[in-house]
Enzyme design. Structure first.
Site, PDB file in Angstrom:
ATOM      1  N   SER A 190      13.833 -48.276  -6.931  1.00  0.00           N
ATOM      2  CA  SER A 190      14.131 -46.912  -7.385  1.00  0.00           C
ATOM      3  C   SER A 190      15.245 -46.805  -8.409  1.00  0.00           C
ATOM      4  CB  SER A 190      14.440 -46.018  -6.183  1.00  0.00           C
ATOM      5  OG  SER A 190      13.272 -45.785  -5.442  1.00  0.00           O
ATOM      6  N   LYS A 239      22.457 -38.777  -8.583  1.00  0.00           N
ATOM      7  CA  LYS A 239      21.237 -38.456  -7.843  1.00  0.00           C
ATOM      8  C   LYS A 239      21.541 -37.534  -6.657  1.00  0.00           C
ATOM      9  CE  LYS A 239      17.391 -41.123  -5.765  1.00  0.00           C
ATOM     10  NZ  LYS A 239      16.947 -42.514  -5.492  1.00  0.00           N
ATOM     11  N   SER A 293      12.227 -43.281  -7.094  1.00  0.00           N
ATOM     12  CA  SER A 293      12.843 -42.069  -6.542  1.00  0.00           C
ATOM     13  C   SER A 293      13.981 -41.562  -7.408  1.00  0.00           C
ATOM     14  CB  SER A 293      13.321 -42.312  -5.104  1.00  0.00           C
ATOM     15  OG  SER A 293      14.484 -43.088  -5.063  1.00  0.00           O
TER      16      SER A 293
END
Length: 573
Positions: free
Chosen positions: A264, A159, A240
């Protein structure tokens, strides 16, 4: 690049007219791995094509400089990447059928075909120009008999809020952090590199990990644009860690790393038919990860099988002196959790099922009851419990904790970063000054509210923190009174439609918050499809009970096998 001959460039850059145009106009920028951006999306696809070719150039030159280097794998058999496991990839490398280089190149090709073209998932925000060289070095080690473990040579996407001390930026999806090249790897990345990971690239995310606006659409960032759900493309991948969820589901890498403050990891895993593990806060270090909450933040694995996710989980553990909470993992963490992958792991176990999830949308309830029946068939006992009621008594305490901790944590991060802003206050101003690019759909009311908070000695903060930390005892008491091995229920509802005008909406039950505010571990496993959209089943429990949860999750997975590969449908009807 200057040492590579012109004929090599002609060969490498003849693949697309787009690449030739970009190289002609911006050779210097390509050399430095900078993005040219016109608006929020221009440059993403171009950078991917350019990186793929540059990686090939680096690989070719490395072979010239190092005669001992393993062949790049260009002649390797065609590799079918869809749904392939880490174990299967290791077998192919062990037999010599594939190399880490050939596998890495195959994933780069798939990213171009699936993420940039075809369905256009827009899950990968940046590719690592060093990926081929990393893979090549690991192939050399393999040839020399040096194997680091089950992740040796395995390509992984992480990420874009996790710092990597290389040629990739760390931006949390925000144009305000363009040019933020970290000085060093996050502690987690160091651990995964030691384990043999090939850092393939970075995934898109909800900007600032979805802590910017209460009207946001998950999976959108000013840098990366909107990521799509690979099951139905007009849906967002949730949470997210949207890019990691979409990428893992579409087999754009062997595994992905996400991060979570509240939901998330488990939410995008649920809606993308993945196994997601939100570890106990302290099992994985947070040093080098753009923060929201010192109390709740953690990174974690996202994969297509429990085994794959568990392999990644063990590789990321370790005590980090710069993240004091990791000290609590001493004597409780493992480098290898695969011993807990037991098919009969549900036998004799007592699971507390969230009773509020047994009432609501009949199709979702049917999925949960079918999962309960399957677990009972495996020898488990179901006990109805009510976690929702005591959770409601906390009011907005969690949100207040996040507002305070975000301000302090982000200010510390930005002060040391190389981006355009050095504080939350400067970020807010930057967004306003560049409103058309930064806030074309939704605003920044959460950032503004956080900036308005006082210090960590504020009574409002300490009171709110006391409430959330107190909920740990509530959960542990519930588990003890009912003699439970874990708590369970629906991870969350199906993927929302992409709605940039109104943002996300209530999509049904959710089970992320209890484990999030307590810092306890949480695993989600595919439970079935709801009108073609995946739904996950959660297992969560007390701190550092990962081994027990893994056994439960694996047993359920093996008994049901509900993972379904994505069909890339344009719409539900």
């Amino acid at each position: 690049m200057g040492s590579i001959g012109s004929s090599t460039f002609i060969l490498l850059y003849s693949y697309t007219l787009i690449l030739a145009f970009v190289f002609k106009k911006n050779q210097k920028a390509m050399n430095r791995r900078k993005f040219l951006r016109n608006g929020s999306l221009t440059g993403i696809g171009i950078s991917t094509i350019g990186v793929a070719s540059l990686q090939a150039a680096v690989s070719n030159q490395a072979r010239k400089n190092n005669p001992a280097a393993i062949d790049s794998g260009m002649k390797a058999p065609v590799l079918e990447l869809e749904e392939i496991s880490v174990t299967e990839l290791q077998k192919k490398m062990q037999s010599g059928e594939q190399t880490s280089v050939s596998i890495t190149k195959a994933y780069i090709t798939r990213i171009e075909q699936i993420d940039r073209s075809g369905p256009g998932l827009n899950a990968v925000i940046e590719l690592n120009p060093d990926a081929i060289q990393i893979a090549q070095n690991l192939d050399i080690e393999r040839k020399q008999g040096k194997l680091r473990g089950p992740l040796h040579g395995i390509p992984i996407l992480v990420k874009d809020n996790i710092s990597t001390g290389d040629q990739m930026m760390t931006t949390a999806g925000s144009l305000a952090l363009m040019g933020n090249y970290a000085k060093e790897d996050a502690f987690l990345i160091k651990q995964l590199r030691k384990a043999g990971m090939v850092l393939l690239g970075k995934t898109n995310l909800s900007e600032w990990a979805n802590f910017r606006s209460s009207h946001s659409c998950s999976g959108w960032s000013s840098r990366g644009g909107q990521t799509k759900c690979p099951y139905i493309l007009n849906r967002n991948p949730s949470g997210s860690s949207a890019g990691s969820g979409s990428a893992a589901a579409a087999s754009l890498s062997a595994l992905c790393v996400g991060s979570e403050t509240d939901g998330s990891i488990v939410s995008p895993s649920s809606v993308n038919a993945l196994v997601g593990i939100k570890p106990t806060v302290g099992l994985w270090s947070r040093t080098g990860i753009i923060p929201i909450s010192a109390t709740q933040d953690t990174a974690g694995p996202m994969g297509r099988t429990v085994r794959d996710a568990v392999i990644l989980l063990g590789a990321g553990t370790g005590i980090d002196e710069n993240d004091p909470v990791t000290i609590t993992s001493a004597g409780k963490s493992l480098n290898d959790y695969t011993a807990f992958l037991l098919k009969d792991g549900l036998r004799g176990k007592r699971l507390g099922i969230e009773k509020t999830h047994l009432d609501g949308n009949p199709d979702l309830v049917a999925l949960l009851r079918a999962a309960m029946k399957s677990m009972e068939d495996q020898g488990a006992t179901m006990v109805e419990v009510d976690v929702a009621a005591p959770l409601k008594l906390l009011g907005n305490a969690e949100y207040q904790v996040l507002l305070y901790e975000f301000k302090g944590g982000l200010n510390r991060y930005l002060t040391a970063a190389n981006g355009n802003v050095k504080s939350l206050k400067e970020l807010i101003a930057f967004n306003l000054q560049n409103e058309k690019k930064m806030m074309p759909f939704f605003k920044q009311e959460i950032l503004v509210e956080s900036e308005g908070k006082g210090g960590m000695d504020s009574k409002e903060y300490t009171d709110a923190l006391g409430k959330t930390l107190g909920f740990r005892k509530t959960l542990l008491d519930l588990i003890a009174v009912n003699n439970l091995d874990a708590l369970s229920g629906i991870t969350n509802g199906p993927a929302c439609c992409i709605d940039l005008a109104n943002g996300d909406y209530d999509n049904g039950p959710s089970l992320s918050t209890p484990a999030a505010i307590t810092g306890f571990p949480h695993i989600t496993v595919p439970m079935g499809l709801f009108h073609g959209l995946p739904i996950g089943l959660s297992f969560y429990g007390g701190p550092y009970t990962e081994s027990a949860l893994i056994t439960l999750a694996y047993s359920f997975e093996q008994a049901t096998m509900k993972r379904v590969k994505p069909p890339f449908l344009k719409e539900l009807i």
